[in-house]
Design a protein around this motif. Structure first.
Motif, PDB file in Angstrom:
ATOM      1  N   PHE A   1       1.709  -8.008  -3.073  1.00 16.55           N
ATOM      2  CA  PHE A   1       3.154  -8.129  -3.242  1.00 16.55           C
ATOM      3  C   PHE A   1       3.824  -8.817  -2.047  1.00 16.55           C
ATOM      4  O   PHE A   1       5.046  -8.980  -2.050  1.00 16.55           O
ATOM      5  CB  PHE A   1       3.773  -6.748  -3.449  1.00 16.55           C
ATOM      6  N   ARG A   2       3.038  -9.175  -1.029  1.00 17.97           N
ATOM      7  CA  ARG A   2       3.535  -9.877   0.155  1.00 17.97           C
ATOM      8  C   ARG A   2       4.695  -9.117   0.796  1.00 17.97           C
ATOM      9  O   ARG A   2       5.723  -9.688   1.131  1.00 17.97           O
ATOM     10  CB  ARG A   2       3.960 -11.303  -0.221  1.00 17.97           C
ATOM     11  N   ASN A   3       4.486  -7.821   0.972  1.00 18.12           N
ATOM     12  CA  ASN A   3       5.554  -6.973   1.507  1.00 18.12           C
ATOM     13  C   ASN A   3       4.943  -5.823   2.285  1.00 18.12           C
ATOM     14  O   ASN A   3       4.185  -5.033   1.720  1.00 18.12           O
ATOM     15  CB  ASN A   3       6.408  -6.435   0.354  1.00 18.12           C
ATOM     16  N   PRO A   4       5.248  -5.689   3.586  1.00 17.20           N
ATOM     17  CA  PRO A   4       4.656  -4.615   4.394  1.00 17.20           C
ATOM     18  C   PRO A   4       5.226  -3.239   4.080  1.00 17.20           C
ATOM     19  O   PRO A   4       4.752  -2.244   4.622  1.00 17.20           O
ATOM     20  CB  PRO A   4       5.004  -5.027   5.825  1.00 17.20           C
ATOM     21  N   LEU A   5       6.245  -3.162   3.219  1.00 19.55           N
ATOM     22  CA  LEU A   5       6.878  -1.882   2.923  1.00 19.55           C
ATOM     23  C   LEU A   5       6.373  -1.259   1.626  1.00 19.55           C
ATOM     24  O   LEU A   5       6.906  -0.234   1.193  1.00 19.55           O
ATOM     25  CB  LEU A   5       8.400  -2.064   2.827  1.00 19.55           C
TER      26      LEU A   5
ATOM     27  N   VAL B   1       0.470  14.190  -5.934  1.00 18.93           N
ATOM     28  CA  VAL B   1       1.132  13.043  -5.297  1.00 18.93           C
ATOM     29  C   VAL B   1       1.216  13.266  -3.793  1.00 18.93           C
ATOM     30  O   VAL B   1       1.858  14.207  -3.332  1.00 18.93           O
ATOM     31  CB  VAL B   1       2.545  12.844  -5.883  1.00 18.93           C
ATOM     32  N   ILE B   2       0.577  12.388  -3.038  1.00 16.59           N
ATOM     33  CA  ILE B   2       0.613  12.437  -1.574  1.00 16.59           C
ATOM     34  C   ILE B   2       1.168  11.097  -1.098  1.00 16.59           C
ATOM     35  O   ILE B   2       0.521  10.063  -1.263  1.00 16.59           O
ATOM     36  CB  ILE B   2      -0.771  12.704  -0.978  1.00 16.59           C
ATOM     37  N   GLY B   3       2.350  11.131  -0.533  1.00 19.61           N
ATOM     38  CA  GLY B   3       3.046   9.894  -0.234  1.00 19.61           C
ATOM     39  C   GLY B   3       2.821   9.345   1.153  1.00 19.61           C
ATOM     40  O   GLY B   3       2.431  10.052   2.079  1.00 19.61           O
ATOM     41  N   PHE B   4       3.070   8.051   1.279  1.00 18.45           N
ATOM     42  CA  PHE B   4       3.200   7.317   2.538  1.00 18.45           C
ATOM     43  C   PHE B   4       1.880   7.081   3.285  1.00 18.45           C
ATOM     44  O   PHE B   4       1.895   6.422   4.320  1.00 18.45           O
ATOM     45  CB  PHE B   4       4.190   8.012   3.475  1.00 18.45           C
ATOM     46  N   VAL B   5       0.749   7.587   2.790  1.00 13.60           N
ATOM     47  CA  VAL B   5      -0.525   7.297   3.462  1.00 13.60           C
ATOM     48  C   VAL B   5      -0.786   5.795   3.432  1.00 13.60           C
ATOM     49  O   VAL B   5      -1.201   5.192   4.429  1.00 13.60           O
ATOM     50  CB  VAL B   5      -1.690   8.058   2.791  1.00 13.60           C
ATOM     51  N   GLY B   6      -0.547   5.177   2.273  1.00 10.48           N
ATOM     52  CA  GLY B   6      -0.770   3.743   2.129  1.00 10.48           C
ATOM     53  C   GLY B   6       0.239   2.889   2.863  1.00 10.48           C
ATOM     54  O   GLY B   6       0.059   1.668   2.977  1.00 10.48           O
ATOM     55  N   LEU B   7       1.300   3.476   3.361  1.00  9.08           N
ATOM     56  CA  LEU B   7       2.284   2.744   4.171  1.00  9.08           C
ATOM     57  C   LEU B   7       1.989   2.897   5.652  1.00  9.08           C
ATOM     58  O   LEU B   7       1.923   1.912   6.393  1.00  9.08           O
ATOM     59  CB  LEU B   7       3.696   3.256   3.868  1.00  9.08           C
ATOM     60  N   VAL B   8       1.785   4.136   6.084  1.00  8.68           N
ATOM     61  CA  VAL B   8       1.627   4.429   7.511  1.00  8.68           C
ATOM     62  C   VAL B   8       0.350   3.819   8.068  1.00  8.68           C
ATOM     63  O   VAL B   8       0.361   3.107   9.087  1.00  8.68           O
ATOM     64  CB  VAL B   8       1.625   5.952   7.749  1.00  8.68           C
ATOM     65  N   VAL B   9      -0.775   4.081   7.410  1.00  9.53           N
ATOM     66  CA  VAL B   9      -2.068   3.713   7.992  1.00  9.53           C
ATOM     67  C   VAL B   9      -2.268   2.193   8.070  1.00  9.53           C
ATOM     68  O   VAL B   9      -2.579   1.673   9.154  1.00  9.53           O
ATOM     69  CB  VAL B   9      -3.218   4.388   7.223  1.00  9.53           C
ATOM     70  N   PRO B  10      -2.095   1.432   6.972  1.00 13.15           N
ATOM     71  CA  PRO B  10      -2.296  -0.017   7.098  1.00 13.15           C
ATOM     72  C   PRO B  10      -1.343  -0.668   8.095  1.00 13.15           C
ATOM     73  O   PRO B  10      -1.724  -1.602   8.801  1.00 13.15           O
ATOM     74  CB  PRO B  10      -2.037  -0.538   5.669  1.00 13.15           C
ATOM     75  N   HIS B  11      -0.104  -0.156   8.155  1.00 20.08           N
ATOM     76  CA  HIS B  11       0.853  -0.735   9.100  1.00 20.08           C
ATOM     77  C   HIS B  11       0.390  -0.516  10.537  1.00 20.08           C
ATOM     78  O   HIS B  11       0.423  -1.449  11.360  1.00 20.08           O
ATOM     79  CB  HIS B  11       2.230  -0.107   8.896  1.00 20.08           C
ATOM     80  N   CYS B  12      -0.053   0.694  10.852  1.00 18.87           N
ATOM     81  CA  CYS B  12      -0.536   0.986  12.206  1.00 18.87           C
ATOM     82  C   CYS B  12      -1.792   0.176  12.526  1.00 18.87           C
ATOM     83  O   CYS B  12      -1.960  -0.315  13.660  1.00 18.87           O
ATOM     84  CB  CYS B  12      -0.807   2.474  12.361  1.00 18.87           C
ATOM     85  N   VAL B  13      -2.672   0.036  11.546  1.00 24.52           N
ATOM     86  CA  VAL B  13      -3.885  -0.754  11.758  1.00 24.52           C
ATOM     87  C   VAL B  13      -3.539  -2.212  12.047  1.00 24.52           C
ATOM     88  O   VAL B  13      -4.124  -2.847  12.935  1.00 24.52           O
ATOM     89  CB  VAL B  13      -4.820  -0.650  10.536  1.00 24.52           C
ATOM     90  N   ARG B  14      -2.571  -2.751  11.314  1.00 23.35           N
ATOM     91  CA  ARG B  14      -2.181  -4.148  11.529  1.00 23.35           C
ATOM     92  C   ARG B  14      -1.565  -4.348  12.911  1.00 23.35           C
ATOM     93  O   ARG B  14      -1.707  -5.421  13.501  1.00 23.35           O
ATOM     94  CB  ARG B  14      -1.192  -4.602  10.448  1.00 23.35           C
ATOM     95  N   LEU B  15      -0.857  -3.350  13.407  1.00 21.44           N
ATOM     96  CA  LEU B  15      -0.296  -3.459  14.759  1.00 21.44           C
ATOM     97  C   LEU B  15      -1.395  -3.637  15.802  1.00 21.44           C
ATOM     98  O   LEU B  15      -1.206  -4.322  16.806  1.00 21.44           O
ATOM     99  CB  LEU B  15       0.533  -2.211  15.085  1.00 21.44           C
ATOM    100  N   VAL B  16      -2.547  -3.002  15.561  1.00 19.53           N
ATOM    101  CA  VAL B  16      -3.650  -3.055  16.525  1.00 19.53           C
ATOM    102  C   VAL B  16      -4.588  -4.227  16.260  1.00 19.53           C
ATOM    103  O   VAL B  16      -4.994  -4.936  17.186  1.00 19.53           O
ATOM    104  CB  VAL B  16      -4.450  -1.729  16.489  1.00 19.53           C
ATOM    105  N   MET B  17      -4.906  -4.459  14.967  1.00 19.67           N
ATOM    106  CA  MET B  17      -5.953  -5.411  14.611  1.00 19.67           C
ATOM    107  C   MET B  17      -5.446  -6.777  14.168  1.00 19.67           C
ATOM    108  O   MET B  17      -6.233  -7.700  13.995  1.00 19.67           O
ATOM    109  CB  MET B  17      -6.820  -4.817  13.489  1.00 19.67           C
ATOM    110  N   GLY B  18      -4.129  -6.912  13.967  1.00 22.98           N
ATOM    111  CA  GLY B  18      -3.615  -8.173  13.470  1.00 22.98           C
ATOM    112  C   GLY B  18      -3.569  -8.192  11.948  1.00 22.98           C
ATOM    113  O   GLY B  18      -3.949  -7.221  11.287  1.00 22.98           O
TER     114      GLY B  18
END
Length: 324
Positions: free
Chosen positions: A76-80, A248-265
């Motif tokens: 979806f080309r969207n980090p959110l 339903v467990i929310g925000f795992v797919g938002l928090v983790v990839p975003h933090c990983v991208r901050l470190v790994m690009g």
């Protein structure tokens, strides 16, 4: 890097995360209402029948949701975006709730199949509503996800009123919990998550090209629509089975990839492998807190992930508001 491969730096980070996850699994297994010493833990029925399947299931679900989030953000080309924010998890939970009302939980894949159907319908609806030509409008995408989440919540509330005898079971899906985890749940979820993760890993290069836009990806040889269909099907399948077993467990797919991208690009050939182990670690720690912070009472794990994810989501919206 070739398709699906991780470079040396990414490999070291993946190995470190895998080792950290393994250590955390052992450490978390010792904590709880019943505390274990190292020697006695391995011979305890409580460990093998209750705590071990819960820990393993939380790791697989965390890995699956995290990888789904990374894939959604590229498609979806969207980090959110993640399955919860887009309403996919809520859509799948409606299918699970309907299956419970119909008594399909007695069948091995009854709840999972129903959750898959409604999850896929939700993805199709989001894709159609938010697409303008070949572009995905960010504001429309987020608003569609919010509206679908509210709609699905209303449907679930209506179902609970109709069948109050099933209310407790349905509430379980809306809050998220691993309290009833079993080895059967692990046996159902693990193959789906492993298969789905392998699909996403295979298409990591294509995900990178999709970030540049559909037209650019097409010009570089990517079969855009086919890749999107395969990825959306495989990730929605993972979401559906995760929802079917733990709610339903929310925000795992938002928090983790975003933090990983901050470190790994931004390269998904680094992000996705790291997200596998980081997602499992994140949800394992959240579930351990959920069952230990108010012992002997237990918190819904979805409330803890939301406490972390919601503020981060608001921060990202504020940080990027000029783009929208």
């Amino acid at each position: 890097m070739e398709r699906g491969k991780v470079d040396r730096k990414g490999g070291w980070v993946v190995a470190a995360l895998a080792a950290l996850l393994a250590a955390a699994m052992v450490g978390c297994a010792m904590l709880g209402v019943v505390r274990f010493e190292w020697e006695e833990m391995w011979s305890s029925p409580i460990f093998w029948n209750l705590r071990a399947p819960r820990i393993v299931l939380s790791v697989f679900v965390g890995a699956g949701l995290s990888v789904c989030g990374a894939a959604y953000q590229s498609v979806f080309r969207n980090p959110l975006t993640d399955p919860y924010v887009l309403g996919v998890s809520s859509g799948a939970s409606v299918g699970a709730a309907v299956a419970i009302l119909l008594g399909l939980e007695a069948y091995m894949l009854g709840v999972g199949a129903s959750a898959l159907v409604t999850g896929l319908l939700t993805v199709v609806a989001i894709y159609r509503i938010a697409s303008i030509g070949n572009r995905m409008h960010t504001t429309t995408l987020l608003l569609t996800g919010v509206c679908i989440t509210f709609l699905m919540s209303a449907v679930i509330s209506f179902l609970m009123v109709l069948r109050q005898d099933k209310m407790d079971s349905i509430i379980f899906w809306t809050m998220g919990s691993f309290a009833s985890a079993s080895w059967l749940d692990v046996a159902v979820v693990a193959p789906v998550v492993v298969a789905g993760v392998c699909v996403v890993l295979f298409y990591c290069r294509d995900l990178n090209l999709l970030l540049a836009g559909s037209e650019t990806a097409k010009s570089l040889g990517v079969e855009v629509e086919r890749v999107k269909r395969v990825l959306l099907l495989s990730t929605t399948l993972m979401v559906a089975f995760c929802v079917a077993t733990c709610g339903v467990i929310g925000f795992v797919g938002l928090v983790v990839p975003h933090c990983v991208r901050l470190v790994m690009g931004p390269d998904n050939r680094r992000v996705v492998p790291c997200a596998i182990f980081a997602g499992g670690l994140f949800l394992l720690l959240c579930d351990t807190l959920a069952r230990t912070v108010l012992m002997p009472a237990e918190l819904p794990v979805g409330s803890l992930t939301a406490l972390v994810g919601a503020p981060l989501f608001i921060y990202l919206l504020y940080k990027n508001k000029k783009q929208y």
